[in-house]
Design a protein around this motif. Structure first.
Motif, PDB file in Angstrom:
ATOM      1  N   ALA A   1      -5.085   8.793  -3.100  1.00 48.85           N
ATOM      2  CA  ALA A   1      -4.098   8.890  -2.012  1.00 48.85           C
ATOM      3  C   ALA A   1      -4.759   9.375  -0.734  1.00 48.85           C
ATOM      4  O   ALA A   1      -4.421   8.921   0.373  1.00 48.85           O
ATOM      5  CB  ALA A   1      -2.969   9.830  -2.421  1.00 48.85           C
TER       6      ALA A   1
ATOM      7  N   ARG B   1       1.752   3.823   4.580  1.00 46.30           N
ATOM      8  CA  ARG B   1       2.699   3.570   3.488  1.00 46.30           C
ATOM      9  C   ARG B   1       2.035   3.718   2.128  1.00 46.30           C
ATOM     10  O   ARG B   1       2.636   4.252   1.177  1.00 46.30           O
ATOM     11  CB  ARG B   1       3.323   2.188   3.654  1.00 46.30           C
ATOM     12  N   ASP B   2       0.787   3.257   2.015  1.00 45.96           N
ATOM     13  CA  ASP B   2       0.059   3.409   0.752  1.00 45.96           C
ATOM     14  C   ASP B   2      -0.227   4.883   0.463  1.00 45.96           C
ATOM     15  O   ASP B   2      -0.162   5.333  -0.689  1.00 45.96           O
ATOM     16  CB  ASP B   2      -1.255   2.630   0.804  1.00 45.96           C
TER      17      ASP B   2
ATOM     18  N   MET C   1       1.609   7.382   1.483  1.00 44.02           N
ATOM     19  CA  MET C   1       2.897   7.952   1.084  1.00 44.02           C
ATOM     20  C   MET C   1       3.167   7.696  -0.399  1.00 44.02           C
ATOM     21  O   MET C   1       3.530   8.610  -1.155  1.00 44.02           O
ATOM     22  CB  MET C   1       4.010   7.342   1.927  1.00 44.02           C
ATOM     23  N   LYS C   2       2.968   6.471  -0.820  1.00 44.28           N
ATOM     24  CA  LYS C   2       3.187   6.108  -2.226  1.00 44.28           C
ATOM     25  C   LYS C   2       2.261   6.908  -3.136  1.00 44.28           C
ATOM     26  O   LYS C   2       2.676   7.405  -4.191  1.00 44.28           O
ATOM     27  CB  LYS C   2       2.949   4.611  -2.412  1.00 44.28           C
ATOM     28  N   GLY C   3       0.995   7.035  -2.725  1.00 47.26           N
ATOM     29  CA  GLY C   3       0.037   7.770  -3.538  1.00 47.26           C
ATOM     30  C   GLY C   3       0.364   9.245  -3.642  1.00 47.26           C
ATOM     31  O   GLY C   3       0.272   9.842  -4.727  1.00 47.26           O
TER      32      GLY C   3
ATOM     33  N   GLN D   1       3.326  10.626  -3.301  1.00 45.68           N
ATOM     34  CA  GLN D   1       4.531  10.758  -4.118  1.00 45.68           C
ATOM     35  C   GLN D   1       4.200  10.648  -5.606  1.00 45.68           C
ATOM     36  O   GLN D   1       4.802  11.336  -6.441  1.00 45.68           O
ATOM     37  CB  GLN D   1       5.545   9.687  -3.711  1.00 45.68           C
ATOM     38  N   GLU D   2       3.228   9.790  -5.928  1.00 44.57           N
ATOM     39  CA  GLU D   2       2.808   9.649  -7.322  1.00 44.57           C
ATOM     40  C   GLU D   2       2.150  10.926  -7.818  1.00 44.57           C
ATOM     41  O   GLU D   2       2.368  11.340  -8.971  1.00 44.57           O
ATOM     42  CB  GLU D   2       1.845   8.470  -7.445  1.00 44.57           C
TER      43      GLU D   2
END
Length: 273
Positions: free
Chosen positions: A113, A131-132, A134-136, A138-139
């Motif tokens: 991330a 956005r990537d 953010m996704k990372g 959150q994971e």
């Protein structure tokens, strides 16, 4: 003479092949601890590229050792330090795929991330990495909530949200400047809908008032100004919105009291701000 020429050519060909084999010969194997320590020394000296190559050599020469597993993650970290984020992501993805139960797996997800976070572009550019990231992040939070990485991910998500909101505002301001009010409204509403905890919300509300006034949508202009005044009564953005309403002979809302209108989009949003 012909036989002699053929014999010479054959001899030269064999010599060339032997030379190629010598060039392609792999480096002699070294003890795994020696290889790993060399890589660590390079890291200490700031030679991150050399360190990444040396950690990769640990994996190549001793693929089934515990050192190789550790070296794979360190190779990713060395690439990250060298700002070679694509190589770092490739290495860390391999680590995650092959060692999902490793004690350092939380850090591996966080490092992946982080590689996207470090590449977040200016608000005027494409925000794919944001956005990537953010996704990372959150994971990391969902998989490893009790780790220090999750705590840092929470802070970084707040920064990413503010950045993404800033990108929406940048586009919205451009549309507003071009008098493309409907397009601008879409951008400013996105900030209020998706990024309510960011610093851009007061301006987004004021810009909405500008758009609605320009379009002659008085009811939405008043309702939006009311939300702005209720949530940010002392802000310069509220003062600007108030003056804009007065200038256009629109009665400003009563200070501190949002106007409820079941048919207004903004009236259904203000409670959550």
């Amino acid at each position: 003479m012909t036989r002699w020429i053929i014999a010479c050519v054959f001899t030269l060909t064999l010599a060339a092949c032997a030379g190629d084999k010598d060039k392609d010969k792999l480096a002699p194997e070294e003890p795994v601890d020696s290889l790993y320590n060399k890589a660590s020394d390079m890291m200490d000296k700031g030679d991150y590229k050399g360190a990444a190559e040396q950690y990769a050599e640990v994996e190549r020469q001793h693929p089934y050792s515990q050192w190789a597993t550790r070296a794979q993650l360190m190779e990713a970290y060395a690439d990250y330090q060298n700002l070679d984020y694509d190589e770092a992501v490739t290495a860390v993805n391999s680590f995650i795929d092959f060692h999902p139960g490793n004690s350092e797996i939380a850090y591996a997800y966080y490092l992946r991330a982080l590689c996207n976070y470090e590449r977040i572009a200016d608000v005027r550019r494409d925000q794919a990495f944001a956005r990537d990231a953010m996704k990372g992040m959150q994971e990391v939070i969902s998989r490893f909530p009790d780790t220090p990485y999750a705590k840092d991910a929470v802070l970084k998500i707040a920064l990413i949200n503010d950045h993404l909101a800033g990108a929406e505002m940048e586009v919205g301001r451009w549309y507003l400047g071009q008098k493309l009010y409907i397009a601008a409204i879409g951008r400013f509403r996105a900030v209020i809908d998706k990024y309510q905890t960011t610093s851009h919300v007061p301006e987004a509300l004021e810009r909405l008032v500008e758009c609605y006034v320009s379009l002659g949508i008085t009811k939405e202009a008043r309702a939006t100004a009311a939300v702005l005044g209720y949530n940010f009564p002392g802000s310069d953005w509220y003062q600007d919105a108030y003056k804009l309403l007065v200038k256009n002979d629109i009665k400003p809302p009563e200070a501190g009291k949002p106007e409820k209108d079941d048919n207004s989009w903004i009236s259904n949003v203000w409670r959550t701000l």
